[in-house]
Design a protein around this motif. Structure first.
Motif, PDB file in Angstrom:
ATOM      1  N   HIS A  53       0.805  -1.217   0.000  1.00 11.45           N
ATOM      2  CA  HIS A  53       0.000   0.000   0.000  1.00 11.45           C
ATOM      3  C   HIS A  53       0.839   1.269   0.000  1.00 11.45           C
ATOM      4  CE1 HIS A  53      -3.332  -2.504   2.109  1.00 11.45           C
ATOM      5  NE2 HIS A  53      -3.253  -2.762   0.826  1.00 11.45           N
ATOM      6  N   ARG A  59      -6.418   8.861   0.542  1.00  6.32           N
ATOM      7  CA  ARG A  59      -6.062   7.659   1.296  1.00  6.32           C
ATOM      8  C   ARG A  59      -6.493   7.823   2.737  1.00  6.32           C
ATOM      9  NH1 ARG A  59       0.018   7.604   0.264  1.00  6.32           N
ATOM     10  NH2 ARG A  59      -0.480   9.765  -0.076  1.00  6.32           N
ATOM     11  N   GLU A 108      -6.235   6.162   6.286  1.00  3.70           N
ATOM     12  CA  GLU A 108      -5.376   5.178   6.919  1.00  3.70           C
ATOM     13  C   GLU A 108      -5.920   4.810   8.290  1.00  3.70           C
ATOM     14  OE1 GLU A 108      -1.465   6.850   6.795  1.00  3.70           O
ATOM     15  OE2 GLU A 108      -1.441   6.859   4.618  1.00  3.70           O
TER      16      GLU A 108
END
Length: 109
Positions: free
Chosen positions: A16, A32, A34
């Motif tokens: 990733h 993104r 997280e």
């Protein structure tokens, strides 16, 4: 749902965070999101998909992996068609609850 762009939820596993993946996500402007490598409080499959999937499959023996895969895929499509898989949309509420509880377990949101 894609009108506001695409958000990808993943941990910091090597695939990733590799330069080619990061570059591709940046190229398309995908956000993104997280979360820690494992957090049952913040992982949509753990608190959303798996409980809804396990109940109807409990106790069933499948003769092989192909049949199991077909049945699980069918059940996921069925759940998704009905709009009950909304774990991603619930993440901001779960994040805030986790912050409010200073990281303590937050089952049952």
């Amino acid at each position: 749902m894609l009108q506001n762009g695409v958000s990808i939820l993943h941990d910091k596993a090597r695939p990733h965070i590799g330069a080619p993946v990061v570059a591709l996500l940046e190229k398309y402007g995908w956000e993104r999101l997280e979360h820690p490598p494992y957090s049952p409080d913040l992982s949509p499959p753990d608190f959303d998909l798996f409980p809804k999937l396990k109940e109807p499959l409990r106790g069933i023996r499948f003769p092989n992996l192909d049949i199991l895969n077909e049945e699980v895929s069918r059940r996921i499509r069925e759940l998704n068609k009905d709009g009950v898989l909304c774990g991603i949309q619930a993440l901001p509420k779960r994040w805030q609850s986790c912050i409010d509880k200073q990281g303590d377990y937050i089952e049952g949101l």
